[in-house]
Design an enzyme around this catalytic site. Structure first.
Site, short mmCIF file in Angstrom:
data_model
loop_
_atom_site.label_atom_id
_atom_site.label_comp_id
_atom_site.label_asym_id
_atom_site.label_seq_id
_atom_site.Cartn_x
_atom_site.Cartn_y
_atom_site.Cartn_z
N SER A 69 -7.57 4.83 0.16
CA SER A 69 -7.77 3.50 -0.40
C SER A 69 -9.21 3.06 -0.18
O SER A 69 -9.79 3.31 0.89
CB SER A 69 -6.82 2.50 0.28
N ASP A 101 0.82 -1.22 0.00
CA ASP A 101 0.00 0.00 0.00
C ASP A 101 0.84 1.26 0.00
O ASP A 101 0.32 2.37 0.00
CB ASP A 101 -0.92 -0.02 1.23
N GLN A 108 -5.67 -2.69 -6.38
CA GLN A 108 -6.26 -1.74 -5.43
C GLN A 108 -7.03 -0.67 -6.18
O GLN A 108 -6.62 -0.24 -7.27
CB GLN A 108 -5.17 -1.07 -4.58
#
Length: 293
Positions: free
Chosen positions: A234, A210, A284
């Site tokens: 996110s 991430d 993502q």
């Protein structure tokens, strides 16, 4: 081992407060909400502590629901969804202020033989030893882009992992729009000799996943985090773990953004061992809002 990595390992050592209930804390943080990679990593630790030792994480699917508050602990409730002969499934809910901030399903699999192939090819990239560390690149780029403290200091501070961009850093594209592109290649490793625990290496890969992925969406448009006109978070995150690997060895994180629009951006990545073996796949989606200054 640098102090940031020592603190991260301490943060990942969750306190068990009841059967299948764990509590985690966050590092001292005054600039942003809880880092999404931290919550995913802690949730995976919680799930892994309820699973037999002969099973390895092979996938996770997560949603970021609310921003995390770094000032208070996070409680992780683990649900034992399935304990089968070959697969184990866990669902984890992270809670703060009585509300879910994050949910994750993780699947664990015993080791067994099967068909094998790898179509993915590791991109060509300069050796990590020949690339300046992220904090040096971003400190210089932040100065060129006119980014002042405290964001400049936050972006350039010591990190738990050593990340080295083989492609432009997003802040560099602010200064030179010709560097904008929808791809990013980043070498990373944790600078310490880590234990052989496979779960720890997977957890630290989840944390690292991430760190730079959504940057690829911003880089495609010559934007970067830390600028006053960019905000985001996110939304969801998925990972598949294909083979054993070590995050205290260099890994190349090849990332691309195939699409962005309607205030969302999609990014996907592949983590390769230095020898070119595909170890992890990542996808993502993030909320990204860019306003006019």
């Amino acid at each position: 081992m640098n102090e940031a990595l020592k603190e991260l390992l301490d943060v990942l050592d969750l306190e068990q407060i009841e059967l299948d209930i764990f509590r985690g804390r966050s590092p001292d943080e005054h600039i942003q909400r809880v880092f999404g990679g931290q919550v995913a990593a802690q949730a995976l630790v919680a799930a892994g502590r309820t699973v037999q030792d002969d099973r390895r994480v092979h996938s996770l699917h997560a949603y970021f629901i609310r921003p995390g508050d770094p000032a208070i602990p996070i409680v992780y409730n683990v649900e034992r969804v399935r304990d089968g002969r070959s697969f184990t499934t866990r669902r984890v809910v992270a809670i703060q202020h009585g509300k879910a901030i994050f949910t994750m399903s993780a699947s664990f699999h015993i080791e067994e033989p099967g068909l094998e192939h790898q179509a993915a090819v590791m991109p060509q990239a300069a050796a990590p030893e020949d690339i300046a560390p992220f904090h040096e690149r971003v400190r210089e780029a932040a100065g060129a882009a006119g980014q002042e403290s405290p964001w400049r200091e936050w972006l350039a501070r010591q990190r738990p992992l050593d990340a080295r961009y083989a492609t432009p850093v997003p802040l560099e594209a602010l200064h030179d729009p010709s560097l904008s592109r929808p791809t990013t290649n980043v070498w990373f490793r944790y600078e310490a000799e880590l234990p052989d625990d496979p779960l720890l290496h997977v957890v630290l890969a989840a944390y690292a996943s991430d760190f730079t992925l959504v940057d690829t969406v911003l880089l495609a448009h010559g934007q970067a985090w830390g600028t006053p006109n960019v905000a985001g978070a996110s939304l969801d995150h998925a990972m598949w773990f294909h083979r054993p690997f070590r995050v205290d060895d260099w890994m190349l994180y090849a990332q691309e953004s195939p699409w962005s629009g309607t205030a969302r951006g999609l990014a996907r990545g592949e983590m390769f061992t230095r020898s070119g073996e595909l170890a992890v796949s990542v996808v993502q989606e993030a909320l990204i809002r860019v306003s006019q200054l």
